[in-house]
Design an enzyme around this catalytic site. Structure first.
Site, PDB file in Angstrom:
ATOM      1  CG  LEU A  75      37.859  41.581  28.760  1.00 42.28           C
ATOM      2  CD1 LEU A  75      38.277  40.716  27.336  1.00 42.28           C
ATOM      3  CD2 LEU A  75      36.367  41.454  28.975  1.00 42.28           C
ATOM      4  CB  CYS A  76      40.884  40.624  35.378  1.00 40.84           C
ATOM      5  SG  CYS A  76      42.495  40.624  34.657  1.00 40.84           S
ATOM      6  CG  HIS A  77      37.448  35.492  35.729  1.00 40.41           C
ATOM      7  ND1 HIS A  77      38.275  35.343  34.530  1.00 40.41           N
ATOM      8  CD2 HIS A  77      36.258  35.094  35.228  1.00 40.41           C
ATOM      9  CE1 HIS A  77      37.440  34.717  33.590  1.00 40.41           C
ATOM     10  NE2 HIS A  77      36.182  34.640  33.808  1.00 40.41           N
ATOM     11  CG  MET A 111      45.947  39.672  34.471  1.00 42.64           C
ATOM     12  SD  MET A 111      47.527  40.273  33.063  1.00 42.64           S
ATOM     13  CE  MET A 111      46.998  41.958  33.385  1.00 42.64           C
ATOM     14  CD  GLU A 112      44.620  38.641  39.724  1.00 40.17           C
ATOM     15  OE1 GLU A 112      43.229  38.902  39.328  1.00 40.17           O
ATOM     16  OE2 GLU A 112      45.209  38.136  39.031  1.00 40.17           O
ATOM     17  CG  ASP A 126      52.390  60.017  44.405  1.00 38.45           C
ATOM     18  OD1 ASP A 126      52.759  61.142  43.873  1.00 38.45           O
ATOM     19  OD2 ASP A 126      52.138  59.759  45.429  1.00 38.45           O
TER      20      ASP A 126
END
Length: 157
Positions: A75-77, A111-112, A126
Site C-alpha cells: 500500500l506504499c505510494h 518506509m523508504e 548475505d
C-alpha cells in the site's frame, strides 16, 4: 474502522488518496544493527570478505531497495526520491546502519528509509554469512522524520 487510513468503510485494504495533500519537503532516518563475531567484523573492516567490499555493496543495495519500496510494500505510494544515503558504523561486534531518504512530495518517506536500512543489513548478512552464520539483525526502527501534516518526530526511547 474509521481511524485506520488503509481500510475503506467496508474494511477492505486501500491505498490512501494523497492527492489533496500539500507537497512538502520530507525526510526520514532509520537505523538497525547486525551483530557478529569479532572475526567477521574484522574481515569486513580489513576488506577480506571473499565476496568483496561488504559495505559498498550493502550501501548500493540499500539505495536500490529504497527506490523499490512501493514494489515491496503493497500500500506504499511510488515516491520520487530526491536523495537516499546509507551510512555504516563498524565496531568489533558488528555494523550499525543509518539510512536517510528525502523527497518533496505528498506522502512521507519513512518506509523508504526503513526498507533501505533493512536491505542493507540483509546484504551484510548475505555477504558475510560464510564467516558467521549466527549473525543477528535487530533494532530496525524509525529514528526521525520531518515534514508533512503530522510534523516532525524524533525517537526518544
Amino acid at each position: 474502522m474509521s481511524g485506520l487510513t488503509h481500510l475503506d468503510e467496508d474494511g477492505a485494504a486501500r491505498m490512501v488518496d494523497v492527492g489533496a495533500k500539500a507537497v512538502t519537503a520530507r525526510e526520514a532516518i532509520a537505523s538497525g544493527r547486525i551483530d557478529m563475531s569479532a572475526d567477521a567484523a574484522r574481515a569486513i573492516a580489513d576488506g577480506l570478505v571473499k565476496k568483496g567490499d561488504v559495505l559498498a555493496v550493502a550501501r548500493v543495495a540499500g539505495i536500490m531497495a529504497a527506490k523499490r519500496t512501493a514494489d515491496l510494500i503493497p500500500l506504499c505510494h511510488p515516491i520520487a526520491l530526491s536523495a537516499v544515503t546509507v551510512d555504516f558504523y563498524l565496531d568489533d561486534s558488528g555494523v550499525t546502519v543509518t539510512a536517510t531518504a528525502r523527497t518533496a512530495g505528498q506522502t512521507g518517506v519513512e518506509m523508504e528509509a526503513l526498507t533501505a536500512a533493512s536491505v542493507a543489513l540483509l546484504t551484510v548478512y548475505d555477504m558475510a554469512k560464510a564467516l558467521d552464520k549466527a549473525m543477528v539483525i535487530s533494532g530496525v526502527c524509525l529514528m526521525a522524520k520531518t515534514g508533512g501534516k503530522s510534523g516532525d518526530w524524533r525517537r526518544t526511547r
